[in-house]
Design a protein around this motif. Structure first.
Motif, short mmCIF file in Angstrom:
data_model
loop_
_atom_site.label_atom_id
_atom_site.label_comp_id
_atom_site.label_asym_id
_atom_site.label_seq_id
_atom_site.Cartn_x
_atom_site.Cartn_y
_atom_site.Cartn_z
N THR A 40 0.75 -1.31 0.14
CA THR A 40 0.05 -0.03 -0.04
C THR A 40 0.84 1.08 0.00
O THR A 40 1.76 1.34 0.82
CB THR A 40 -0.84 0.16 1.40
N PRO A 41 0.50 2.15 -0.77
CA PRO A 41 1.38 3.54 -0.93
C PRO A 41 1.34 4.07 0.56
O PRO A 41 0.54 4.10 1.24
CB PRO A 41 0.78 4.43 -1.92
N ALA A 42 2.52 4.72 0.99
CA ALA A 42 2.68 5.42 2.18
C ALA A 42 3.37 6.73 2.12
O ALA A 42 4.28 6.97 1.09
CB ALA A 42 3.38 4.55 2.98
N TYR A 43 3.58 7.46 2.84
CA TYR A 43 4.29 8.69 2.98
C TYR A 43 4.78 9.15 4.04
O TYR A 43 4.28 8.95 5.37
CB TYR A 43 3.48 9.94 2.60
N GLN A 44 6.30 9.38 4.51
CA GLN A 44 6.88 9.67 5.37
C GLN A 44 7.57 10.85 5.25
O GLN A 44 8.24 11.39 4.49
CB GLN A 44 8.10 8.64 5.93
N GLY A 45 7.07 12.18 5.98
CA GLY A 45 7.55 13.36 5.88
C GLY A 45 8.44 13.62 7.21
O GLY A 45 7.95 13.60 8.18
N ILE A 46 9.54 13.67 6.93
CA ILE A 46 10.78 13.62 8.10
C ILE A 46 11.18 14.91 8.03
O ILE A 46 12.01 15.33 7.49
CB ILE A 46 11.63 12.61 8.07
N VAL A 47 11.12 15.74 9.37
CA VAL A 47 11.52 16.82 9.43
C VAL A 47 13.07 16.80 10.12
O VAL A 47 13.42 15.83 10.69
CB VAL A 47 10.84 17.89 10.28
N ASP A 48 13.77 18.01 10.02
CA ASP A 48 15.31 17.97 10.15
C ASP A 48 15.19 17.53 11.76
O ASP A 48 16.18 16.72 12.36
CB ASP A 48 15.78 19.38 10.05
N ALA A 49 14.40 18.10 12.65
CA ALA A 49 14.50 18.04 14.30
C ALA A 49 14.44 16.48 14.49
O ALA A 49 14.91 16.14 15.65
CB ALA A 49 13.67 18.71 14.91
N ASP A 50 13.63 15.74 13.67
CA ASP A 50 13.46 14.26 13.91
C ASP A 50 14.67 13.31 13.49
O ASP A 50 14.49 12.05 13.61
CB ASP A 50 12.14 13.93 13.40
N ILE A 51 15.63 14.16 12.75
CA ILE A 51 16.75 13.04 12.13
C ILE A 51 17.62 13.17 13.15
O ILE A 51 18.51 13.99 13.56
CB ILE A 51 17.08 13.69 10.84
N PRO A 52 18.24 11.81 13.77
CA PRO A 52 19.08 11.64 14.74
C PRO A 52 20.52 12.21 14.23
O PRO A 52 20.79 12.17 12.99
CB PRO A 52 19.28 10.21 15.07
N ARG A 53 21.56 12.63 15.10
CA ARG A 53 22.75 13.23 14.67
C ARG A 53 24.03 12.46 15.83
O ARG A 53 23.55 12.35 17.04
CB ARG A 53 22.93 14.60 15.00
N VAL A 54 24.92 12.19 14.96
CA VAL A 54 26.04 11.51 15.66
C VAL A 54 27.13 12.45 15.33
O VAL A 54 27.63 12.70 14.56
CB VAL A 54 26.32 10.12 15.27
N THR A 55 27.69 12.78 16.73
CA THR A 55 29.00 14.04 16.45
C THR A 55 30.14 13.09 16.29
O THR A 55 30.50 11.93 16.72
CB THR A 55 29.09 14.65 17.80
N LEU A 56 30.92 13.47 15.29
CA LEU A 56 32.30 12.90 14.96
C LEU A 56 33.41 13.17 15.89
O LEU A 56 33.31 14.24 16.69
CB LEU A 56 32.80 13.18 13.50
#
Length: 301
Positions: free
Chosen positions: A150-166
């Motif tokens: 079934t077609p689906a959609y994920q709208g992912i905003v910047d604040a919800d994208i995890p970050r890992v510090t180098l």
């Protein structure tokens, strides 16, 4: 005199080659892109599960009052479209009733599955202002078992994208999909893959390791890097890795922005006809019949 230890182990991943995209062309009247694959470089299964990479390098669009400058309603079946925005603002709506706007740092992940119509265009306020746009669109194949999902959609905003510090505050990695250093990405995927948005400061470094059987590609969006202490790559290079070795160390000689795509290959036939990606010609013919019969839904221009 002692020699500094290498950051790379004996299991470093080797490189198939470094590729450039072809010249830019317009998709609709709103997106100026270079198609790195499949038309620019026929990587085939070497980059599975990814099947298309369109790169809209930074480009300043003039202000306009034109309505819906971009790409009008068009169909898809059998795969997913992923749009990442770094500058500019793109609106979307589709025949499944999904709608959204992605701005700087946001990601749109649309599962076409059994069939969908959608349109992509400059968001109205951005269009009236004009300004720089920097985006990429990637098509991710679906295995046969999920092509008719079934077609689906994920709208992912910047604040919800995890970050890992180098290390040594040398930058960071945004985990759009998959996993990095134990941190899981924001997007749901049907197969094992990683989509990592990487920012490395000058003199910083980032280390990665992927199983040898998984495919790996690295796009240099800006800056200059050295890979595994020996291979240089610069802005707009796409680095395709061999299926040999596991470890990759990236060192930046200047601030660099990278996009890493890795994944478990889908070991199935791929038959593509425009916006349809299936496993057989019969399935392509059925997709055309279904589209003409209105089974992908309806949309106004």
């Amino acid at each position: 005199m002692t020699t500094a230890p290498s950051l790379v182990s004996h299991a470093e991943r080797t490189i198939t080659g470094i590729f450039r995209g072809p010249g830019f062309h317009w998709v609709g009247d709103g997106f100026r892109v270079s198609n790195y694959f499949p038309s620019g470089n026929p990587f085939g299964q070497r980059i599975s599960p990814f099947i298309l990479f369109d790169y809209h390098a930074p480009y300043t669009h003039p202000a306009t009052n034109q309505r819906d400058r971009g790409v009008g309603p068009h169909p898809h079946r059998g795969f997913e479209t992923v749009t990442l925005a770094w500058e500019g603002s793109v609106a979307h709506h589709d025949s499944a009733g999904n709608a959204g706007v992605i701005g700087p740092g946001d990601v749109q992940w649309m599962t076409a599955g059994a069939g969908i119509l959608h349109k992509e265009y400059h968001e109205a306020d951005y269009a009236r202002r004009g300004g720089p746009m920097h985006i990429a669109q990637i098509w991710v194949n679906l295995p046969g078992a999920h092509k008719m999902t079934t077609p689906a959609y994920q709208g992912i905003v910047d604040a919800d994208i995890p970050r890992v510090t180098l290390p040594d505050d040398g930058g960071y990695v945004r985990v759009v999909a998959g996993e990095y250093q134990g941190v899981k990405g924001a997007a749901h995927t049907f197969t094992r893959l990683n989509m990592l948005d990487i920012f490395v400061r000058a003199k910083g470094h980032a280390e990665f390791a992927f199983p040898a059987h998984e495919n790996v590609g690295l796009m240099v969006l800006s800056g200059a890097i050295t890979i595994n202490g020996q291979t240089a790559a610069r802005a707009h290079d796409f680095v395709l890795f061999d299926n040999a070795g596991e470890q990759i160390v990236v060192e930046a000689s200047e601030d660099a922005h990278l996009l890493m795509l890795t994944g478990e290959p889908i070991d199935e036939p791929v038959v593509q006809y425009g916006p349809f990606v299936m496993n057989s010609e019969q399935e392509i013919r059925q997709a055309i019949v279904d589209f003409n019969a209105g089974k992908f839904g309806r949309m106004e221009d």
